[in-house]
Every structure is written in structure tokens, then in C-alpha cells.
Motif scaffolding. Structure first.
Motif, PDB file in Angstrom:
ATOM      1  N   LEU A  13      27.896   8.830 -56.677  1.00  0.00           N
ATOM      2  CA  LEU A  13      27.170   8.414 -55.469  1.00  0.00           C
ATOM      3  C   LEU A  13      28.018   7.468 -54.612  1.00  0.00           C
ATOM      4  CD1 LEU A  13      23.581   7.786 -56.929  1.00  0.00           C
ATOM      5  CD2 LEU A  13      24.519   9.888 -55.936  1.00  0.00           C
ATOM      6  N   THR A  14      29.274   7.877 -54.371  1.00  0.00           N
ATOM      7  CA  THR A  14      30.177   7.024 -53.607  1.00  0.00           C
ATOM      8  C   THR A  14      30.912   7.820 -52.525  1.00  0.00           C
ATOM      9  OG1 THR A  14      31.995   7.398 -55.177  1.00  0.00           O
ATOM     10  CG2 THR A  14      30.619   5.434 -55.516  1.00  0.00           C
ATOM     11  N   MET A  15      31.312   7.092 -51.499  1.00  0.00           N
ATOM     12  CA  MET A  15      32.264   7.587 -50.508  1.00  0.00           C
ATOM     13  C   MET A  15      33.383   6.548 -50.424  1.00  0.00           C
ATOM     14  SD  MET A  15      31.819   8.569 -46.446  1.00  0.00           S
ATOM     15  CE  MET A  15      31.933   6.890 -45.811  1.00  0.00           C
ATOM     16  N   ALA A  90      32.152  -7.790 -50.388  1.00  0.00           N
ATOM     17  CA  ALA A  90      31.152  -6.724 -50.483  1.00  0.00           C
ATOM     18  C   ALA A  90      29.960  -7.088 -49.619  1.00  0.00           C
ATOM     19  CB  ALA A  90      30.719  -6.521 -51.933  1.00  0.00           C
ATOM     20  N   VAL A  91      29.365  -6.053 -49.025  1.00  0.00           N
ATOM     21  CA  VAL A  91      28.205  -6.262 -48.170  1.00  0.00           C
ATOM     22  C   VAL A  91      27.148  -5.216 -48.489  1.00  0.00           C
ATOM     23  CG1 VAL A  91      29.639  -7.176 -46.306  1.00  0.00           C
ATOM     24  CG2 VAL A  91      29.038  -4.745 -46.299  1.00  0.00           C
ATOM     25  N   LEU A  92      25.909  -5.547 -48.205  1.00  0.00           N
ATOM     26  CA  LEU A  92      24.852  -4.555 -48.151  1.00  0.00           C
ATOM     27  C   LEU A  92      24.832  -4.064 -46.711  1.00  0.00           C
ATOM     28  CD1 LEU A  92      22.528  -3.108 -49.608  1.00  0.00           C
ATOM     29  CD2 LEU A  92      21.021  -4.966 -48.849  1.00  0.00           C
ATOM     30  N   SER A 126      37.986   1.162 -49.223  1.00  0.00           N
ATOM     31  CA  SER A 126      36.593   0.901 -48.854  1.00  0.00           C
ATOM     32  C   SER A 126      35.708   1.879 -49.605  1.00  0.00           C
ATOM     33  CB  SER A 126      36.405   1.068 -47.341  1.00  0.00           C
ATOM     34  OG  SER A 126      35.035   0.996 -46.991  1.00  0.00           O
ATOM     35  N   THR A 127      34.833   1.346 -50.462  1.00  0.00           N
ATOM     36  CA  THR A 127      33.961   2.197 -51.272  1.00  0.00           C
ATOM     37  C   THR A 127      32.506   1.863 -50.971  1.00  0.00           C
ATOM     38  OG1 THR A 127      35.609   2.265 -53.038  1.00  0.00           O
ATOM     39  CG2 THR A 127      33.369   2.968 -53.593  1.00  0.00           C
TER      40      THR A 127
END
Length: 326
Positions: A13-15, A90-92, A126-127
Motif C-alpha cells: 500500500l505504498t507509492m 514525515a507528515v499526514l 518519498s514514500t
């Protein structure tokens, strides 16, 4: 191009986007933590970002909106959840409405930006981590892979600085895809003068002439959204060519920074283009960038074959000579 790979993993579930730069990691970190610099590339060509808030601290937020050449806005919101300077943060990451609040029903994702030193400079990874396969599919379907690639491929010129990126290179034309062309020219002068030169008819008449031997006969222009404009030229010697002109409508006007409008050749059936002009100033020079959207590759090639780039270079050289040096 800096971007080396963009991959999606439906199981994890990653880009993930990877890009490499010649600048040191400290310089790369600095552009991602300065909203003024970040706004210059955070968004694909034609969708620049404006950060309305940027509090770089765990638990704090950043808010921004991207504006299309037609004036459409798309907002975003970051909640900073981890900071490990200068290695990662990291951010939401959420879609946001006009108030900056997350949009209900739109996916949010945890985005981790990592910065690594390399033998030649630095690397960005960037993930984005999604909560479901549906959310990943939705964001990919919205053009996230293409948009993030085009956005990060703009970062080189921010890292280099405008002088190193464009000084002495004249007017440059880059074909981005079948419909889009980017034209850049560094002007030795401040942004306020360059803006006036593009928006005040008495100044436009002095430099927007193309090759020598032409004069501007009509310059009807008001830098306001929703207004129409018209330009026309004719040669000093009829043997040089036929009179011609352009007309269109101003769609977005951000004084001193951005002007977008439609353009069509007056009195013809040629399809219209969309022109997106933006100005960036740094160290006493101004980078003029024009992103042109054509209806198709055939029209793009037909226009470029007219010698448009050479004509623009003659005009910009005249702008520096006549206005900036005055």
C-alpha cells in the motif's frame, strides 16, 4: 531528469518516488523546509503552490493550495508527525478545502521524505503509505505518478539558483509532452520592472516586437482577470511579411508573479493556446517562465516551426536593452 523511479506496491500500500540531485543533502533539505522555495516546485508545471501556513514542528501544520492556469484551486494539508533533521520528516498528507481543513471522503496518507548523501550529491526518497488499496488506486487514478514526477523534475533549478540555471543561455524551449512546452529566459533586472514590461501597454510597445523591422500597431491590454486583450504588428517593409495579431482573455492575474491567458491568431481558424507566464526573482535577476498548452502535438510543432523561440529571444534581448538598462 532528477526522478529516477516512481513505483506503486498494492500489497505494501505504498507509492515511492526516488530522485537524485547534484546538490548536497543539506541544500536539498533546505528547499523542503522553506515554504518560499517549496512552493516553486511543489506541484506539476501549471499548478504552482502557495503555502499559506508552514509551522515546521511535530504536531504543527502546513497548508497550501495549487492554482491551475484556468484559476482552479486544489488544496493540501500536512500534519508534521516526525522530524529528524536533516535526514527525514514525515507528515499526514490530506486533501484540503478552502479553509485548510481535510476533505471528508478523500484519502489521507502518511508521507515520509528521506534525504541521503551520495557520491555525487544527494538522493530523495518519498514514500506515501495508504490505508487501503482503494485509496492508493484513487490517488494514482488522479494522476499522482505523473504529477509528482513532473513536480520533482522542476527541483533542479531551485537547487542551482536562477543565475546558475539560466544565465547566458538565452531563451530556451523545452517540450514537456504532446501538449505542453516550457520557455524560460533570465532577465537581468528586478521582478517589478519585468512585470510592468509585460502588463503596461506603453512598455509593451517598446520591446514586444520580435525581430527587428516590425512595429506594434495595436496594444490593448489590461492586467485584470476576465478582461480581453489584443495585440497586432506590421512590418516596416511589406516585403518582410503580412500584418498579424493575437487576441484572447486573461484568466489568472497575480500581480508581480503570474499571468495566464488564452491566445489565438486574430482572424484565423487556428486553435487557441493557453499561456501561463510566471516570474521568479533571485539575486537581482528574474526568471521568466512561460508554459504553453497546445491542443495537440501537430499544433505544437507547427507553432515551434515558425521560429517562435528566436522571435522571443529578440524581444527579451530588447527588453533588457531598452527597459532594464534605462
Amino acid at each position: 531528469m532528477p526522478v529516477t523511479a516512481v513505483t506503486t506496491d498494492p500489497e505494501a500500500l505504498t507509492m515511492t518516488l526516488e530522485a537524485e540531485f547534484s546538490a548536497p543533502v543539506e541544500r536539498l533539505w533546505s528547499v523542503f523546509t522553506d515554504p518560499e522555495q517549496l512552493g516553486r516546485f511543489w506541484g506539476p508545471p501549471g499548478w504552482p503552490s502557495t503555502f499559506t501556513a508552514f509551522d515546521f514542528a511535530v504536531g504543527a501544520h502546513a497548508n497550501y493550495f495549487m492554482t491551475s492556469p484556468q484559476g482552479e484551486k486544489s488544496g493540501g494539508r500536512w500534519e508534521f508527525i516526525e522530524i529528524d533533521a536533516p535526514r527525514s520528516f514525515a507528515v499526514l498528507d490530506s486533501f484540503a478545502d478552502e479553509t485548510g481543513a481535510p476533505i471528508e471522503g478523500m484519502p489521507s496518507m502518511r508521507m515520509v521524505l528521506s534525504f541521503e548523501s551520495t557520491a555525487t550529491g544527494s538522493k530523495l526518497v518519498s514514500t506515501s503509505h495508504f490505508t487501503s488499496a482503494e485509496a492508493l488506486e484513487q490517488v494514482v487514478a488522479m494522476g499522482a505518478v505523473e504529477g509528482s514526477t513532473m513536480a520533482m523534475n522542476q527541483l533542479d533549478r531551485v537547487l542551482e539558483g536562477l543565475r546558475a540555471y539560466a544565465q547566458g543561455k538565452g531563451t530556451r524551449t523545452e517540450i514537456l509532452d504532446d501538449q505542453h512546452v516550457r520557455i524560460t529566459r533570465l532577465i537581468e533586472g528586478p521582478r517589478d520592472i519585468v512585470w510592468r514590461a509585460h502588463t503596461e501597454p506603453e512598455l509593451l510597445r517598446q520591446w514586444l516586437l520580435g525581430p527587428d523591422g516590425w512595429r506594434m500597431t495595436v496594444c490593448d491590454f489590461t492586467p485584470e482577470e476576465g478582461t480581453s486583450y489584443r495585440y497586432a504588428w506590421e512590418p516596416d517593409d511589406p516585403a518582410r511579411g503580412e500584418p498579424f495579431g493575437f487576441d484572447g482573455e486573461n484568466l489568472v492575474v497575480v500581480p508581480g508573479r503570474r499571468l495566464t491567458n488564452t491566445e489565438r491568431m486574430t482572424g484565423t481558424d487556428y486553435p487557441a493556446t493557453l499561456n501561463d507566464l510566471s516570474l521568479e526573482e533571485e539575486d537581482g535577476v528574474t526568471l521568466v517562465t512561460t508554459l504553453i498548452e497546445y491542443p495537440d502535438a501537430e499544433t505544437r510543432d507547427m507553432v515551434l516551426a515558425t521560429g517562435m523561440t528566436d522571435g522571443m529571444e529578440a524581444s527579451y534581448a530588447r527588453l533588457e536593452r531598452v527597459l532594464i538598462a534605462a
